[in-house]
Design a protein around this motif. Structure first.
Motif, mmCIF file in Angstrom:
data_model
loop_
_atom_site.group_PDB
_atom_site.id
_atom_site.type_symbol
_atom_site.label_atom_id
_atom_site.label_comp_id
_atom_site.label_asym_id
_atom_site.label_seq_id
_atom_site.Cartn_x
_atom_site.Cartn_y
_atom_site.Cartn_z
ATOM 1 N N ASP A 139 -0.971 53.569 111.085
ATOM 2 C CA ASP A 139 -0.166 53.801 109.883
ATOM 3 C C ASP A 139 0.813 52.673 109.561
ATOM 4 O OD1 ASP A 139 1.456 54.295 112.035
ATOM 5 O OD2 ASP A 139 1.902 56.377 111.519
ATOM 6 N N ALA A 140 0.635 51.489 110.154
ATOM 7 C CA ALA A 140 1.327 50.311 109.621
ATOM 8 C C ALA A 140 0.671 49.978 108.283
ATOM 9 C CB ALA A 140 1.227 49.144 110.593
ATOM 10 N N ARG A 141 1.450 49.462 107.359
ATOM 11 C CA ARG A 141 0.968 49.405 105.970
ATOM 12 C C ARG A 141 1.163 48.028 105.348
ATOM 13 N NH1 ARG A 141 3.382 54.217 102.402
ATOM 14 N NH2 ARG A 141 2.377 55.454 104.062
ATOM 15 N N ALA A 142 0.257 47.679 104.433
ATOM 16 C CA ALA A 142 0.354 46.457 103.626
ATOM 17 C C ALA A 142 0.457 46.861 102.159
ATOM 18 C CB ALA A 142 -0.874 45.575 103.839
ATOM 19 N N VAL A 143 1.478 46.354 101.484
ATOM 20 C CA VAL A 143 1.693 46.673 100.070
ATOM 21 C C VAL A 143 1.904 45.372 99.301
ATOM 22 C CG1 VAL A 143 3.196 47.808 98.396
ATOM 23 C CG2 VAL A 143 2.645 48.962 100.541
ATOM 24 N N LEU A 144 1.059 45.140 98.301
ATOM 25 C CA LEU A 144 1.135 43.954 97.450
ATOM 26 C C LEU A 144 1.903 44.297 96.183
ATOM 27 C CD1 LEU A 144 0.028 41.016 96.784
ATOM 28 C CD2 LEU A 144 -1.899 42.192 95.672
ATOM 29 N N SER A 145 2.792 43.398 95.780
ATOM 30 C CA SER A 145 3.454 43.540 94.476
ATOM 31 C C SER A 145 2.665 42.734 93.454
ATOM 32 C CB SER A 145 4.892 43.040 94.540
ATOM 33 O OG SER A 145 5.461 43.035 93.234
ATOM 34 N N ARG A 146 2.024 43.436 92.527
ATOM 35 C CA ARG A 146 1.224 42.804 91.467
ATOM 36 C C ARG A 146 1.888 43.119 90.137
ATOM 37 N NH1 ARG A 146 -5.181 42.960 91.631
ATOM 38 N NH2 ARG A 146 -4.775 40.924 92.582
ATOM 39 N N GLN A 147 2.532 42.097 89.566
ATOM 40 C CA GLN A 147 3.292 42.265 88.319
ATOM 41 C C GLN A 147 4.251 43.454 88.428
ATOM 42 O OE1 GLN A 147 -0.044 42.374 85.528
ATOM 43 N NE2 GLN A 147 0.352 40.236 84.981
ATOM 44 N N GLY A 202 0.057 36.896 89.008
ATOM 45 C CA GLY A 202 0.892 38.095 89.004
ATOM 46 C C GLY A 202 1.179 38.664 90.374
ATOM 47 N N ASP A 203 0.587 38.058 91.407
ATOM 48 C CA ASP A 203 0.786 38.572 92.767
ATOM 49 C C ASP A 203 1.976 37.850 93.390
ATOM 50 O OD1 ASP A 203 -1.455 40.287 92.600
ATOM 51 O OD2 ASP A 203 -2.775 38.588 92.987
ATOM 52 N N ASP A 204 3.110 38.565 93.426
ATOM 53 C CA ASP A 204 4.369 37.922 93.797
ATOM 54 C C ASP A 204 4.601 37.900 95.305
ATOM 55 O OD1 ASP A 204 5.107 37.530 91.081
ATOM 56 O OD2 ASP A 204 5.594 39.659 90.973
ATOM 57 N N PHE A 205 4.431 39.045 95.942
ATOM 58 C CA PHE A 205 4.732 39.098 97.366
ATOM 59 C C PHE A 205 3.971 40.244 98.027
ATOM 60 C CE2 PHE A 205 8.091 41.497 95.174
ATOM 61 C CZ PHE A 205 8.098 42.714 95.856
ATOM 62 N N LEU A 206 3.911 40.149 99.355
ATOM 63 C CA LEU A 206 3.249 41.156 100.186
ATOM 64 C C LEU A 206 4.271 41.674 101.192
ATOM 65 C CD1 LEU A 206 0.449 42.438 101.101
ATOM 66 C CD2 LEU A 206 0.327 40.534 102.738
ATOM 67 N N ILE A 207 4.300 43.002 101.357
ATOM 68 C CA ILE A 207 5.138 43.623 102.393
ATOM 69 C C ILE A 207 4.217 44.139 103.493
ATOM 70 C CG2 ILE A 207 6.832 45.419 102.944
ATOM 71 C CD1 ILE A 207 7.411 45.595 99.886
ATOM 72 N N ASP A 235 8.686 55.041 99.831
ATOM 73 C CA ASP A 235 7.314 54.933 99.337
ATOM 74 C C ASP A 235 7.050 53.511 98.834
ATOM 75 O OD1 ASP A 235 8.035 54.675 96.583
ATOM 76 O OD2 ASP A 235 7.996 56.844 96.299
ATOM 77 N N ASP A 236 5.779 53.232 98.542
ATOM 78 C CA ASP A 236 5.350 51.870 98.237
ATOM 79 C C ASP A 236 6.113 51.275 97.049
ATOM 80 O OD1 ASP A 236 3.540 52.812 100.090
ATOM 81 O OD2 ASP A 236 1.746 52.300 98.943
ATOM 82 N N GLN A 237 6.161 52.013 95.947
ATOM 83 C CA GLN A 237 6.788 51.474 94.737
ATOM 84 C C GLN A 237 8.292 51.295 94.926
ATOM 85 O OE1 GLN A 237 4.959 50.443 91.905
ATOM 86 N NE2 GLN A 237 6.921 49.438 91.546
ATOM 87 N N GLU A 238 8.899 52.207 95.650
ATOM 88 C CA GLU A 238 10.333 52.093 95.926
ATOM 89 C C GLU A 238 10.624 50.803 96.698
ATOM 90 O OE1 GLU A 238 13.872 54.823 97.985
ATOM 91 O OE2 GLU A 238 11.757 55.209 98.457
ATOM 92 N N ALA A 239 9.771 50.494 97.657
ATOM 93 C CA ALA A 239 9.961 49.269 98.438
ATOM 94 C C ALA A 239 9.860 48.034 97.546
ATOM 95 C CB ALA A 239 8.927 49.201 99.561
#
Length: 271
Positions: free
Chosen positions: A138-146, A212-217, A228-232
């Motif tokens: 349950d470690a997670r990868a979240v991309l910020s796309r625009q 549009g891909d700014d950063f990865l968490i 949650d993902d969007q909050e982060a």
């Protein structure tokens, strides 16, 4: 090739390399945890190629030895598998890498401990950059796309109906959302005594990186249990310094009473 692996001390300043700036923050969370069982690793100019990168977080359980082994060795296994399977699609190579790392760690450290893992590999290919991710647990990868959160991982947990069915179909049982009443995650590296059910096969993704891909968490579940993902993404989208951004997410998790070790990596993509 610039590289770093850590299991305890936090990076204080952002790391800058061709194609990336990144920051890592970690905390034992002393209110709730006596020991730190997370490890992480990053390598810029991966495989000697500018703008390529390897980034990973390993969240240990039942001890830190499996996580620490992965922090020091997983990238070597990935390099070996990439070289040995040059014509194979990278997601398949990632699957082979996870299974080979699992095999290696189970010969020693994995008899007593295990870890979840989330791994990101950025490859330069025909002037494009491809982002490949793989995870178990349950470690997670979240991309910020625009500005929108795009999850690039899958939470392998006992509370997931598909994973629970997979366990029971294999002859195991679920109790309180735990595999055989013991493990809360259904996939991991290590945990050799549970390997019949708790497999090392990862969930993988392939993403072409664009403007549009700014950063990865990348973060262990200590963050995602309370955010949650969007909050982060919203919390750090205007924070240009990734070290400051990772620290902000860590402080948010602590303020919201996360009960786990915390490791958070923020990777900003640059040209």
């Amino acid at each position: 090739m610039s590289s770093n692996t850590h299991s305890s001390a936090s990076t204080k300043r952002s790391v800058t390399a061709p194609g990336f700036t990144l920051g890592v923050s970690e905390d034992r969370n002393k209110r709730c945890r006596r020991t730190m069982e997370d490890a992480h690793a990053y390598i810029t100019d991966f495989h000697g190629v500018p703008r390529q990168g390897f980034f990973a977080i390993f969240d240990g359980h039942a001890g830190k030895s499996t996580a620490e082994w992965c922090g020091a060795n997983f990238h070597k296994t990935l390099l070996h598998c990439l070289e040995k399977n040059a014509e194979t699609p990278v997601p398949e190579v990632l699957n082979l890498t996870f299974l080979e790392a699992d095999r290696q760690v189970n010969q020693k450290e994995g008899k007593f401990s295990g870890c979840t893992a989330v791994v990101a590999y950025v490859q330069v290919k025909d002037k494009k950059r491809m982002l490949y991710t793989g995870n178990v647990g349950d470690a997670r990868a979240v991309l910020s796309r625009q500005g929108k959160a795009v999850r690039l991982s899958y939470d392998h947990k006992g509370s997931d109906a598909k994973e629970a069915k997979r366990i029971t179909d294999l002859g195991g049982f679920m109790m309180n959302h735990r595999v055989n009443g013991v493990l809360a995650v259904t996939r991991s590296l290590g945990d050799s005594v549970m390997k019949e059910f708790v497999v090392g096969n990862p969930y993988t993704t392939e993403t072409e990186l664009g403007n549009g891909d700014d950063f990865l968490i990348l973060a262990c579940d200590g963050l995602w249990d309370v955010c949650d993902d969007q909050e982060a993404v919203n919390l750090i989208k205007d924070v240009m310094d990734p070290q400051e951004a990772s620290r902000k997410l860590l402080e948010h998790a602590l303020a919201n009473f996360s009960t786990d070790n915390l490791t958070i990596m923020v990777i900003r993509f640059t040209e």
